[in-house]
Scaffold this active site. Structure first.
Site, PDB file in Angstrom:
ATOM      1  N   GLU A  44       0.848  -1.199   0.000  1.00 31.45           N
ATOM      2  CA  GLU A  44       0.000   0.000   0.000  1.00 31.45           C
ATOM      3  C   GLU A  44       0.874   1.236   0.000  1.00 31.45           C
ATOM      4  OE1 GLU A  44      -2.272   2.726   3.270  1.00 31.45           O
ATOM      5  OE2 GLU A  44      -2.227   0.564   3.627  1.00 31.45           O
ATOM      6  N   LYS A 134      -9.577  -2.028   8.539  1.00 30.06           N
ATOM      7  CA  LYS A 134      -8.256  -1.662   9.040  1.00 30.06           C
ATOM      8  C   LYS A 134      -8.429  -1.155  10.470  1.00 30.06           C
ATOM      9  CE  LYS A 134      -5.282   2.395   8.348  1.00 30.06           C
ATOM     10  NZ  LYS A 134      -4.836   3.395   7.354  1.00 30.06           N
TER      11      LYS A 134
END
Length: 201
Positions: A44, A134
């Site tokens: 990411e 998350k």
């Protein structure tokens, strides 16, 4: 209703994800290659500047060549979703839970990984069709948070993010996190062998 069930396949046999924040194009490429070589399949890159977007484009292209997915992080507006898509991202990650961003990302063909830190946010995410979240900031939430959430929300799947490294990753995985996202740990040669051990199981 948007879903992010794609992450179940993305994270299969992947206990770690790499986050490359604000490192520029060349360093991001080098660390992405290092992550892939270690067996960390997902990377990411948070996008907050034009340089971040250039780095995302480069890493996404390199990932495509090697068969790895690259996502865009710190996606907090529909405009960020558009930028992530144009740069070649395969998924988006956000620090918080914004269903407008989730919907925009889903419509753009990129599953969204929203950030949560409370039971209310987890419940809202689940009721909105999202099973993967998350947990941020995980170092402050602590391993006990994951054990607590497993009681009322056994179907929730969490990526522990924020303050994670080779020293505490296994503790959070043991507490119930499905994935731990590491960043600066990839720049520390002393941590690389331990990260490789975690990936290999």
């Amino acid at each position: 209703m948007p879903s992010n069930e794609e992450f179940t396949a993305y994270f299969r046999n992947q206990p770690l994800m790499a986050i490359l924040r604000g490192l520029g194009e060349s360093k991001s490429l080098a660390l992405a290659e290092q992550a892939w070589d270690l067996g960390i399949g997902l990377v990411e890159l948070p996008i907050q500047t034009d340089e971040d977007l250039r780095a995302l484009r480069a890493v996404a292209a390199a990932g495509k060549m090697r068969g790895h997915l690259v996502g865009a992080g710190t996606v907090v507006t529909p405009e960020h979703v558009d930028q992530a898509k144009a740069a070649g991202a395969s998924f988006t990650v956000s620090p918080g839970l914004d269903l407008t961003v989730v919907e925009a990302s889903s419509k753009a063909g990129m599953p969204s990984l929203p950030g949560v830190a409370t039971a209310s946010e987890v419940q809202l995410a689940l009721s909105s069709g999202l099973t993967w979240m998350k947990a941020f900031p995980s170092a402050l939430l602590g391993p006990g948070w994951f054990k607590a959430m497993a009681g009322p929300f056994p179907q929730a799947r969490f990526v522990a993010t924020g303050g994670m490294d080779s020293a505490n990753a296994t503790q959070f995985l043991a507490a119930g996190a499905q994935v731990v996202a590491v960043g600066s740990a990839l720049e520390d040669p002393k941590q690389l062998p331990r990260l490789a051990d975690i990936v290999s199981g």
